[in-house]
Structure formats: C-alpha cells, structure tokens
Design a protein around this motif. Sequence first.
Motif, short mmCIF file in Angstrom:
data_model
loop_
_atom_site.label_atom_id
_atom_site.label_comp_id
_atom_site.label_asym_id
_atom_site.label_seq_id
_atom_site.Cartn_x
_atom_site.Cartn_y
_atom_site.Cartn_z
N PRO A 88 -24.58 -0.26 45.08
CA PRO A 88 -24.19 0.85 44.55
C PRO A 88 -23.49 0.74 43.66
N LEU A 89 -22.36 -0.75 43.54
CA LEU A 89 -21.68 -0.64 41.82
C LEU A 89 -22.40 -1.63 41.31
N LEU A 90 -23.70 -1.92 41.57
CA LEU A 90 -24.16 -3.10 40.58
C LEU A 90 -24.23 -2.81 38.80
N GLY A 91 -23.01 -4.24 38.77
CA GLY A 91 -22.78 -4.46 37.44
C GLY A 91 -21.34 -3.95 36.61
N VAL A 92 -20.48 -3.13 38.10
CA VAL A 92 -19.66 -2.38 37.73
C VAL A 92 -18.18 -3.99 37.60
N PRO A 93 -17.47 -3.28 36.19
CA PRO A 93 -16.26 -4.60 36.18
C PRO A 93 -14.90 -3.97 37.78
N LEU A 94 -14.28 -4.88 37.85
CA LEU A 94 -13.63 -4.68 39.06
C LEU A 94 -12.19 -6.20 39.16
N SER A 95 -10.96 -5.23 39.91
CA SER A 95 -9.86 -5.80 39.53
C SER A 95 -9.58 -5.95 40.36
N ILE B 291 -18.78 -6.51 40.08
CA ILE B 291 -17.97 -7.88 39.06
C ILE B 291 -16.14 -8.47 38.46
N PRO B 292 -15.94 -9.10 39.56
CA PRO B 292 -14.20 -9.13 39.55
C PRO B 292 -14.50 -9.78 38.13
N LEU B 293 -12.94 -8.92 37.55
CA LEU B 293 -12.79 -9.50 36.27
C LEU B 293 -10.83 -10.30 36.46
N GLY B 294 -11.08 -10.39 37.56
CA GLY B 294 -9.37 -11.69 38.15
C GLY B 294 -8.28 -10.95 38.98
N VAL B 295 -7.01 -11.41 39.22
CA VAL B 295 -6.20 -10.48 39.91
C VAL B 295 -4.66 -10.07 39.26
N THR B 296 -3.92 -9.98 39.58
CA THR B 296 -3.45 -8.34 39.49
C THR B 296 -2.40 -8.65 40.35
N ASN B 297 -1.08 -8.59 39.42
CA ASN B 297 0.11 -8.75 39.28
C ASN B 297 0.31 -7.86 40.72
N CYS B 298 1.68 -8.42 41.38
CA CYS B 298 2.31 -8.20 43.02
C CYS B 298 3.51 -8.55 43.10
#
Length: 483
Positions: free
Chosen positions: A117-124, A164-171
């Motif tokens: 359902p999320l084919l090829g979509v960028p994700l953080s 598709i994960p692009l990377g990780v974000t700050n917290c």
Amino acid sequence: MSILRRVLVFVLRTSSRLLLAVIRLISFFSGNPPPVSPPRDPLLLTPASVLADRIRRGEVKSSVVVQSFISRIREVNPTINALVCDRFDEALREAKAVDDLVSSGTQDERTLKENYPLLGVPLSVKEAFALQGMPNSSGLLSRRSLRSETDATVVSRLKRAGAIPLGVTNCSELCMWYESSNNIYGQSRNPYNPQHIVGGSSGGEGSIIGSGGSVIGVGSDIGGSIRMPAYFNGIYGHKPTSGIVPNEGQFPNAHGCRTELLCTGPMCRYPADLPLVLKVMAGKNVEKLSLEKEVSLRSLRFFSMENDGGCLFVSPVDKELVQVQRRSFTELMADGNSMWPSFELVKWMFGLSKHTLPAIGLALTEKLANLNPEGNAKMIQKAKNLKEEINSLLGDDGILLYPSHPKIAPKHNEPIAMPFNFAYTGIFNVLGVPVTQCPLGLSEGGLPLGIQIISSQHNDHLTLALAQYLESSLVGWTPPGCI
C-alpha cells in the motif's frame, strides 16, 4: 496561609517572566533567520497515497520520487538540523528495486496495492526507533556508537508495505522533553522560523515533514510527543487509542504504569495519509478500529474547550489559537450539534531522564513524586475516574476540540520557563483516547496554528475523518516561506 500562597504565586510568576525575558533578549541579539524556502517540485507536494498509486501504475518511478525528497533534505537540513543520519544510497537502491518490480509486470496494479500500500514512498523515522544500520541513541551520549541490527515492529511493517526509509530524525534526550535538542545531534529548528522550537520528542520528524523533506513519518507520544511537534511544524499527527500500535523496538520503551501512556503513531503532511499509515502500523489490531466506516458530521455531537481553566504552572492560551479554534468549531457546527462542557482536566507530571537540563528537571520531579505514594495513588484514581467520564461523555458520536498547546511555537529554550505547558497534550495520554492534531494555517507571525480533535477510545475514525474535512473546508499544511 493565604498570604504565604500569594507570595509564592508572585515569586513563581516573576521568576518565570524574568527567565523568559532573558531568553528572549538572547534570542533578539542572535538575529532572525528566514524560514526555509517552499518546495517547488510537484512530487514534494503530493500525498503519500497518491505517490504510491502513481508508482504502481508506472506513471512515475520510485527512484525519481526518492531522489526528489533527498534533494529537498539536502536543501533544508543545514538550516533545520532535523535528519541526523541518512541512508540515501540504500534508499535509492531500494527505489530501483521497486521500479524493477513494477516494470516486470509480475503483479498487476490491484495486487501491488494489496501487497504494498505504500510502494516506493519515502519515509522518515524518529531516531528513537530501531532502523537497521541506523543509530538508536535517543540523544544519550552513552549510546552514541550504537547501530541497530534490526527494525522496530512498526518500521518493519512500513518497509514490508513498500515504504522506503530515508534516515532517522532528531529527538529530545531520552524522549522526555518538548524541545528536540541533545548532546549528540544538537538542536533542531523550525522550518517556519529557525529561531523557534520544533517540539519534542518527535521534533525532527515534525520539522523534516513540515519542511517538505518527507511526506510520512514514525513518531511516538507519551505526553504529546507526536502532537506538539506536528502542531509546531504545521502538519498532522495522530495518537491512536492506547494499545493499538505496538511500541516494541524503540528506546527508551515504556515500563510499568507508563506502558498505557506511550503510543506510536503516524505523522503526515496530508490527513488522507493518516489512516493509510495507521492501518499498516496497527497490523491485525486495526480490526479493533472502524477506519473504513463512513462518518457523517450531522450525526456527531461537538464539544469545545478553549483552555484548561487556568493554572499557575501553565501559560494562558494565545488569542490567535482561541480564534482559530472558534472558527473550526463554527465550521463543524454547520453540519453538527454542539456543547460547551465545563469539566476540568487533570494535569499529569512525569520525569525519567538526566544529563540535559530539562531531562534533569524531569528526573527530579519524578523523585519528589515518589516521596508521596499516597498522593500518587489518589492521582491515579482521579485519572481513572476522568477516563470513564470522558468516554461516557463522548460515547461513539462525540468529538472534543481542544488546544494543541497554549502557545504558538515558542523560541528556543523558552519551554524551560514553562515546563508544564505539555499538560494540554499529556492529559490525553493518561486517558488513552485517540487524538488527531490538525494544522489550521499560519499566525500573523508566520508560525503554524493548530487544534486537537479527540474522541472516545477506539473511535479513531471520527478524528481522522474530521481532520480530512477541516483540510477541505478550512486549511491544512501550509508550506513554510509562503507569507
């Protein structure tokens, strides 16, 4: 005793105002940097659900979409410091594999939609969640060198769904403060005005999505950690009904009484993506919700509270936030029924971490609370009573509108002067009810406005549907740099 109380109130208020004045003075001399420029690439302005459909139909390649978001991140991240570790090379390889799958013709469009359902979509992904090969420190120096060997449950589910994960974000350090800053990655900044905070603890997520560098993301919420960053950065965030989405694979995870407070949920730029991502995150637990159920505004009862009744330790609600809430309420009332209840919400305090100043303060708060087990037991009972009252009041057809926060995004370090402003979000973690934060345009100063939409437990479909309605009737995400 009355005189002593007045003196104490005066001292506390004066101290808070002096601290705010000093912080603002320092901020004034540091200059006023511009917001990030608005995204121009049409792919960056497309909901995840639409991107996935276009990729499955072969109208656009996933590799082109992913590259567009990578380019945007490279453009904005030097200003906002939101993405703290990338996997761009891996993401492009995974996007190429998606393109090969689509072009092979081995699965038709319908099958691809069912399977991916999320084919090829960028994700953080918030850095507090395990993402294979990425750091998972939550800003704690002792975990600086750690790299995840596996994926958190929700990350694994999203990847299996084709994202598709692009990377990780700050917290924030140990995810226990509402400004995202720590001694490993430093301070994240608001894309609408870098002098202002991004919120916490999922602040990097809010900032990268709000800037147009990502379209969907993974956040967690124990006192507003999805909703405050979503509000401050002008996007949508959903805290699901407690227990619907698994929390496994994040650090720190909740234990003991905090287990019911912690929720994992989606952060998105477009409200239509919230139920799609929530379905994937929830897995089989989605059956406990009614996300496919059609919602009629005429069948709903609406409640609205503009503030918490006033408190020494919490800021008054900014006038612009009151005005935009009234405007939302009026819009909803065009098709529904209304009530203005006068029930009072319980405040909840917690602390866990140490090392940064806010983390140390919260840890001290917890230690003091542990000295009064009798008082803690009374507060737990009050929370249970209020939980029953809220669920009974709202039923299966009630909606409560409530401020996302008493202040429009504060400047950096200002939360130290008013540490309990998170009460506006934290109370709903105690109650375990679903809440959707909705953006409602920008303030006169160009910072996001917003509102929380609350329903009773397992009625997430009501808040998600109303988020989509408000976007169509009022305003949703507004790109930074547009005024």
